[in-house]
Motif scaffolding. Structure first.
Motif, mmCIF file in Angstrom:
data_model
loop_
_atom_site.group_PDB
_atom_site.id
_atom_site.type_symbol
_atom_site.label_atom_id
_atom_site.label_comp_id
_atom_site.label_asym_id
_atom_site.label_seq_id
_atom_site.Cartn_x
_atom_site.Cartn_y
_atom_site.Cartn_z
ATOM 1 N N THR A 41 0.793 -1.143 0.022
ATOM 2 C CA THR A 41 -0.073 0.240 -0.005
ATOM 3 C C THR A 41 0.898 1.201 0.052
ATOM 4 N N ALA A 42 2.042 1.350 0.917
ATOM 5 C CA ALA A 42 2.746 2.464 0.841
ATOM 6 C C ALA A 42 3.412 2.419 -0.541
ATOM 7 N N THR A 43 3.744 1.632 -1.030
ATOM 8 C CA THR A 43 4.639 1.691 -2.449
ATOM 9 C C THR A 43 3.595 2.234 -3.690
ATOM 10 N N ALA A 44 2.405 1.917 -3.574
ATOM 11 C CA ALA A 44 1.426 2.087 -4.379
ATOM 12 C C ALA A 44 1.086 3.705 -4.185
ATOM 13 N N GLU A 45 0.943 4.151 -2.997
ATOM 14 C CA GLU A 45 0.739 5.542 -2.498
ATOM 15 C C GLU A 45 1.829 6.307 -2.974
ATOM 16 N N GLY A 46 2.826 5.906 -2.716
ATOM 17 C CA GLY A 46 4.186 6.690 -2.860
ATOM 18 C C GLY A 46 4.407 6.985 -4.261
ATOM 19 N N LEU A 48 1.937 6.891 -6.642
ATOM 20 C CA LEU A 48 0.836 7.767 -7.253
ATOM 21 C C LEU A 48 1.414 9.333 -6.697
ATOM 22 N N ALA A 49 1.799 9.476 -5.474
ATOM 23 C CA ALA A 49 2.154 10.804 -5.235
ATOM 24 C C ALA A 49 3.229 11.441 -5.712
ATOM 25 N N TYR A 50 4.418 10.601 -6.345
ATOM 26 C CA TYR A 50 5.224 11.001 -7.085
ATOM 27 C C TYR A 50 5.026 11.311 -8.539
ATOM 28 N N PHE A 51 4.350 10.443 -9.070
ATOM 29 C CA PHE A 51 4.040 10.464 -10.447
ATOM 30 C C PHE A 51 2.807 11.124 -10.843
ATOM 31 N N GLY A 52 1.815 11.225 -9.854
ATOM 32 C CA GLY A 52 0.567 11.733 -10.530
ATOM 33 C C GLY A 52 -0.027 11.204 -11.714
ATOM 34 N N ASP A 53 -0.501 12.202 -12.393
ATOM 35 C CA ASP A 53 -1.388 11.291 -13.731
ATOM 36 C C ASP A 53 -0.244 10.690 -14.693
ATOM 37 N N HIS A 54 1.132 11.050 -14.401
ATOM 38 C CA HIS A 54 2.082 10.364 -15.397
ATOM 39 C C HIS A 54 1.993 8.963 -15.217
ATOM 40 N N ARG A 55 2.186 7.869 -15.931
ATOM 41 C CA ARG A 55 1.830 6.474 -15.745
ATOM 42 C C ARG A 55 2.932 5.533 -16.551
ATOM 43 N N PRO A 56 4.025 5.664 -15.853
ATOM 44 C CA PRO A 56 5.348 4.881 -16.699
ATOM 45 C C PRO A 56 5.005 3.282 -16.502
ATOM 46 N N VAL A 57 5.345 2.466 -17.314
ATOM 47 C CA VAL A 57 5.516 1.199 -17.096
ATOM 48 C C VAL A 57 6.106 0.719 -15.770
ATOM 49 N N SER A 58 5.345 -0.009 -14.859
ATOM 50 C CA SER A 58 5.971 -0.286 -13.527
ATOM 51 C C SER A 58 5.985 -1.685 -13.388
ATOM 52 N N THR A 59 7.236 -2.202 -12.961
ATOM 53 C CA THR A 59 7.344 -3.648 -12.359
ATOM 54 C C THR A 59 7.724 -3.613 -10.827
ATOM 55 N N VAL A 60 7.064 -4.390 -10.001
ATOM 56 C CA VAL A 60 7.274 -4.423 -8.611
ATOM 57 C C VAL A 60 7.559 -5.632 -8.288
ATOM 58 N N LEU A 61 8.842 -5.873 -7.687
ATOM 59 C CA LEU A 61 9.302 -7.286 -7.317
ATOM 60 C C LEU A 61 9.580 -7.234 -5.859
ATOM 61 N N GLY A 62 8.988 -8.096 -4.910
ATOM 62 C CA GLY A 62 9.185 -8.605 -3.650
ATOM 63 C C GLY A 62 10.567 -9.171 -3.621
ATOM 64 N N VAL A 63 11.533 -8.780 -2.766
ATOM 65 C CA VAL A 63 12.726 -9.421 -2.606
ATOM 66 C C VAL A 63 13.018 -9.459 -0.913
ATOM 67 N N PRO A 64 14.038 -10.594 -0.708
ATOM 68 C CA PRO A 64 14.243 -10.750 0.686
ATOM 69 C C PRO A 64 15.117 -9.755 1.205
ATOM 70 N N GLU A 65 16.064 -9.211 0.702
ATOM 71 C CA GLU A 65 16.955 -8.051 1.297
ATOM 72 C C GLU A 65 17.572 -7.148 0.063
ATOM 73 N N LEU A 66 18.003 -5.972 0.477
ATOM 74 C CA LEU A 66 18.675 -5.245 -0.525
ATOM 75 C C LEU A 66 19.957 -4.669 0.055
ATOM 76 N N THR A 67 20.873 -3.957 -0.442
ATOM 77 C CA THR A 67 22.457 -3.866 -0.276
ATOM 78 C C THR A 67 22.465 -3.122 1.305
ATOM 79 N N PHE A 68 21.865 -2.146 1.545
ATOM 80 C CA PHE A 68 22.097 -1.524 2.657
ATOM 81 C C PHE A 68 21.286 -1.988 3.786
#
Length: 85
Positions: A41-46, A48-68
Motif C-alpha cells: 500500500t505504501a509503495t502504491a501510494e508513494g 501515485l504521489a510522485y508521478f501523479g497522472d503520469h503512468r510509466p510502465v511499472s514492475t514491482v518485485l518482492g525481494v528478501p533483502e537489499l544492499t544497505f
C-alpha cells in the motif's frame, strides 16, 4: 507502520534526476521491495504521489533483502530524454 531511515545519496528526486531529466521522462520503472506484502500500500501510494497522472510502465518485485541494512526499496528507471521535461 514504523519509520525507516532513508539513504538520500544526494539524488534530488523531487526536482529532477540530474542531467536535465525529469519524472515526466520516465517511461519504465522497476521497484525492488523488501517485505512487499506489508509495504504494498505504501509503495502504491508513494508511486501515485510522485508521478501523479503520469503512468510509466511499472514492475514491482518482492525481494528478501537489499544492499544497505534497513533498506526497504530500490528503484531503477528508464528515461526517454526526447520526451518533454
Amino acid at each position: 507502520m514504523t519509520s525507516v531511515d532513508i539513504f538520500h545519496h544526494d539524488v534530488p528526486a523531487q526536482r529532477d534526476f540530474g542531467y536535465g531529466v525529469t519524472r515526466n521522462q520516465v517511461i519504465s520503472q522497476t521497484l525492488y521491495v523488501v517485505g512487499l506484502r506489508q509495504h504494498a500500500t505504501a509503495t502504491a501510494e508513494g508511486n501515485l504521489a510522485y508521478f501523479g497522472d503520469h503512468r510509466p510502465v511499472s514492475t514491482v518485485l518482492g525481494v528478501p533483502e537489499l544492499t544497505f541494512p534497513g533498506q526497504v526499496i530500490e528503484i531503477g528507471f528508464i528515461v526517454d530524454t526526447k520526451l518533454p521535461a
